[in-house]
Scaffold this motif. Structure first.
Motif, PDB file in Angstrom:
ATOM      1  N   VAL A 154      81.906 -49.360  35.041  1.00 17.86           N
ATOM      2  CA  VAL A 154      82.577 -49.561  33.671  1.00 17.86           C
ATOM      3  C   VAL A 154      82.737 -48.188  32.827  1.00 17.86           C
ATOM      4  N   GLY A 155      83.792 -48.052  32.132  1.00 21.94           N
ATOM      5  CA  GLY A 155      84.321 -46.641  31.344  1.00 21.94           C
ATOM      6  C   GLY A 155      85.490 -46.082  32.011  1.00 21.94           C
ATOM      7  N   PRO A 156      85.795 -45.105  31.182  1.00 23.51           N
ATOM      8  CA  PRO A 156      87.118 -44.446  31.670  1.00 23.51           C
ATOM      9  C   PRO A 156      86.790 -43.282  32.614  1.00 23.51           C
ATOM     10  N   GLY A 157      85.613 -43.021  32.913  1.00 24.47           N
ATOM     11  CA  GLY A 157      85.472 -41.930  33.818  1.00 24.47           C
ATOM     12  C   GLY A 157      85.880 -42.194  35.256  1.00 24.47           C
ATOM     13  N   ILE A 158      85.458 -43.409  35.762  1.00 21.89           N
ATOM     14  CA  ILE A 158      85.905 -43.917  37.044  1.00 21.89           C
ATOM     15  C   ILE A 158      87.561 -43.657  37.302  1.00 21.89           C
ATOM     16  N   MET A 159      88.290 -43.899  36.123  1.00 24.29           N
ATOM     17  CA  MET A 159      89.768 -43.770  36.495  1.00 24.29           C
ATOM     18  C   MET A 159      90.228 -42.209  36.681  1.00 24.29           C
ATOM     19  N   THR A 160      89.397 -41.370  35.926  1.00 22.69           N
ATOM     20  CA  THR A 160      89.800 -39.884  36.212  1.00 22.69           C
ATOM     21  C   THR A 160      89.570 -39.490  37.650  1.00 22.69           C
ATOM     22  N   LEU A 161      88.152 -40.007  38.018  1.00 25.13           N
ATOM     23  CA  LEU A 161      87.600 -39.623  39.577  1.00 25.13           C
ATOM     24  C   LEU A 161      88.532 -40.176  40.521  1.00 25.13           C
ATOM     25  N   PHE A 162      89.173 -41.265  40.178  1.00 23.24           N
ATOM     26  CA  PHE A 162      90.087 -41.888  41.306  1.00 23.24           C
ATOM     27  C   PHE A 162      91.487 -41.278  41.356  1.00 23.24           C
ATOM     28  N   SER A 165      90.942 -37.931  43.194  1.00 23.36           N
ATOM     29  CA  SER A 165      91.126 -38.144  44.679  1.00 23.36           C
ATOM     30  C   SER A 165      92.036 -38.366  45.185  1.00 23.36           C
ATOM     31  N   SER A 166      93.023 -39.225  44.575  1.00 25.86           N
ATOM     32  CA  SER A 166      94.316 -39.602  45.083  1.00 25.86           C
ATOM     33  C   SER A 166      95.142 -38.565  45.150  1.00 25.86           C
ATOM     34  N   ILE A 167      95.137 -37.730  44.018  1.00 29.85           N
ATOM     35  CA  ILE A 167      95.986 -36.518  44.371  1.00 29.85           C
ATOM     36  C   ILE A 167      95.763 -35.356  45.134  1.00 29.85           C
ATOM     37  N   VAL A 168      94.390 -35.172  45.449  1.00 31.95           N
ATOM     38  CA  VAL A 168      94.057 -34.099  46.398  1.00 31.95           C
ATOM     39  C   VAL A 168      93.976 -34.708  47.843  1.00 31.95           C
ATOM     40  N   THR A 169      93.614 -35.947  47.915  1.00 28.05           N
ATOM     41  CA  THR A 169      94.190 -36.408  49.262  1.00 28.05           C
ATOM     42  C   THR A 169      95.643 -36.593  49.637  1.00 28.05           C
ATOM     43  N   GLY A 170      96.525 -37.096  48.682  1.00 29.07           N
ATOM     44  CA  GLY A 170      97.959 -36.991  48.855  1.00 29.07           C
ATOM     45  C   GLY A 170      98.495 -35.444  49.168  1.00 29.07           C
ATOM     46  N   ALA A 171      97.879 -34.473  48.492  1.00 30.44           N
ATOM     47  CA  ALA A 171      98.244 -33.070  48.835  1.00 30.44           C
ATOM     48  C   ALA A 171      97.725 -32.820  50.252  1.00 30.44           C
ATOM     49  N   PHE A 202      87.487 -28.327  43.606  1.00 36.45           N
ATOM     50  CA  PHE A 202      86.622 -27.860  42.714  1.00 36.45           C
ATOM     51  C   PHE A 202      86.516 -28.772  41.270  1.00 36.45           C
ATOM     52  N   PHE A 203      87.603 -29.167  40.728  1.00 34.16           N
ATOM     53  CA  PHE A 203      87.429 -30.226  39.653  1.00 34.16           C
ATOM     54  C   PHE A 203      86.855 -31.471  39.882  1.00 34.16           C
ATOM     55  N   GLN A 204      87.267 -31.863  41.251  1.00 35.62           N
ATOM     56  CA  GLN A 204      86.511 -33.346  41.754  1.00 35.62           C
ATOM     57  C   GLN A 204      85.089 -33.385  41.985  1.00 35.62           C
ATOM     58  N   LEU A 205      84.590 -31.996  42.262  1.00 34.78           N
ATOM     59  CA  LEU A 205      83.152 -31.796  42.278  1.00 34.78           C
ATOM     60  C   LEU A 205      82.565 -31.742  40.881  1.00 34.78           C
ATOM     61  N   ILE A 244      79.949 -34.980  49.255  1.00 34.90           N
ATOM     62  CA  ILE A 244      79.797 -33.965  48.471  1.00 34.90           C
ATOM     63  C   ILE A 244      79.786 -32.698  49.506  1.00 34.90           C
ATOM     64  N   PHE A 245      79.253 -32.767  50.519  1.00 32.39           N
ATOM     65  CA  PHE A 245      79.294 -31.563  51.461  1.00 32.39           C
ATOM     66  C   PHE A 245      80.440 -31.426  52.451  1.00 32.39           C
ATOM     67  N   VAL A 246      80.420 -32.681  53.219  1.00 32.56           N
ATOM     68  CA  VAL A 246      81.527 -32.719  54.275  1.00 32.56           C
ATOM     69  C   VAL A 246      82.834 -33.005  53.918  1.00 32.56           C
ATOM     70  N   GLY A 247      82.881 -33.816  52.589  1.00 27.93           N
ATOM     71  CA  GLY A 247      84.157 -34.096  52.114  1.00 27.93           C
ATOM     72  C   GLY A 247      84.683 -33.432  50.856  1.00 27.93           C
ATOM     73  N   THR A 248      84.075 -32.522  50.514  1.00 19.28           N
ATOM     74  CA  THR A 248      84.182 -31.557  49.268  1.00 19.28           C
ATOM     75  C   THR A 248      84.182 -30.114  49.407  1.00 19.28           C
ATOM     76  N   LEU A 249      82.662 -29.710  49.501  1.00 16.15           N
ATOM     77  CA  LEU A 249      82.211 -28.610  49.744  1.00 16.15           C
ATOM     78  C   LEU A 249      82.864 -27.750  51.083  1.00 16.15           C
ATOM     79  N   VAL A 250      82.724 -28.167  52.340  1.00 14.95           N
ATOM     80  CA  VAL A 250      83.169 -27.778  53.400  1.00 14.95           C
ATOM     81  C   VAL A 250      84.715 -27.483  53.395  1.00 14.95           C
ATOM     82  N   PRO A 251      85.498 -28.519  52.994  1.00 12.41           N
ATOM     83  CA  PRO A 251      87.109 -28.181  52.970  1.00 12.41           C
ATOM     84  C   PRO A 251      87.468 -27.156  51.868  1.00 12.41           C
TER      85      PRO A 251
END
Length: 314
Positions: A154-162, A165-171, A202-205, A244-251
């Protein structure tokens, strides 16, 4: 009482992944057409964006059940699911038609497709791709954030996170597509995508750490309890190690290394992190709070063994 429709499974998470990634790809395709010029991305990436959204639709239909009645989702103008279905359909069509502008006429044994000289149509399709791609990329977060009974969503935060994630996976998907099928003679900007991906990671983290912290410290008791499971509970290991580690920091490190191999591996790990994140979020939604009067209402529902139901079947 049946709980079949009280929770969603892995197919919804896969739908969110493919649809969001495809929306992000279509969004970036439109933006680059409008602000950088034509032919800057791989034709493969421009085609795969709409196709990924089609794959996501397929998983959603299977998850909802009754695939031969899927057309009904387009028939309720007041439902947010209907709005999402129509906008995704427009994004798929616009993305595929836009991609056709870069098809090689030799493949069809003719000089040129009739619409490939229509520059105004190409620009118009780019605008449609930007608008509908952004909506599709953000839509899963909007859908989940409206569930008041799901404390972690619940709340608007999850919208920003999705959306992030959609833009970074798309890129990342665009970059991998360019490695497989490089852009044509027009100088592309795909070699700048790793830096763009690194910034988004970085912004996703930061966004995820902030989201967990806010849920844990500044919201209701139910939301705090749900966030605690991501810190040291049942979702903690997958969240910290896989996402966090494999899907964000390492890449994040790999895409900043001036090596095509390292950047390609980093882009693939971003996609892995996107799948993991969506699976964790969907499964976290199984934990819910009861709305006022809901338990009393459910207790009064028939279980299927009532005498009056058996009398009707005679």
């Amino acid at each position: 009482m049946s709980t079949k429709h009280e929770g969603w499974g892995w197919m919804l998470a896969v739908d969110f992944f493919f649809a969001g990634m495809g929306g992000g790809m279509v969004l970036l395709t439109g933006l680059l057409e409008l602000f950088a010029g034509s032919g800057r991305l791989s034709l493969l990436g421009n085609v795969m964006g709409p196709l990924f959204m089609c794959i996501g639709c397929g998983f959603l239909i299977l998850e909802l059940g009754r695939p031969f009645q899927a057309w009904r989702v387009f028939m309720n103008p007041k439902a947010i699911l209907t709005a999402g279905a129509w906008l995704m359909s427009v994004a798929i069509v616009a993305g595929l038609v836009y991609a056709s502008f870069d098809l090689d006429p030799a493949w069809f044994k003719q000089d040129k497709l009739i619409w490939q000289d229509w520059d105004m149509l190409r620009k118009l399709l780019a605008v449609v791709c930007v608008i509908t791609g952004l909506v599709v990329a953000t839509y899963p977060g909007v859908l989940l954030g409206r569930h008041k009974g799901r404390p972690f969503w619940v709340g608007p935060g999850i919208m920003t996170l999705f959306m992030l994630s959609s833009i970074v996976t798309g890129a990342s998907a665009h970059f991998v597509s360019a490695l497989i099928y490089p852009p044509g003679s027009v100088p592309g900007i795909w070699h700048n995508l790793p830096t763009f991906v690194g910034g988004l990671l970085f912004f996703q983290l930061v966004g995820w750490l902030g989201y967990i912290w806010i849920k844990r410290t500044g919201t209701t008791a139910a939301e705090a309890a749900s966030a605690l499971k991501w810190i040291n509970g049942q979702y903690a290991d997958s969240f910290k190690a896989a996402f966090i580690f494999v899907g964000t920091l390492v890449p994040l490190v790999l895409v900043m290394i001036p090596s095509t191999l390292c950047q390609g591996i980093g882009a693939l790990l971003v996609l892995v992190g996107g799948v993991v994140m969506r699976c964790l979020v969907v499964y976290a939604g199984e934990e819910r709070t009861w709305l006022p009067g809901e338990q009393k209402y459910r207790k009064r529902l028939p279980t299927g063994n009532e005498p009056f139901l058996k009398a009707w079947s005679r």
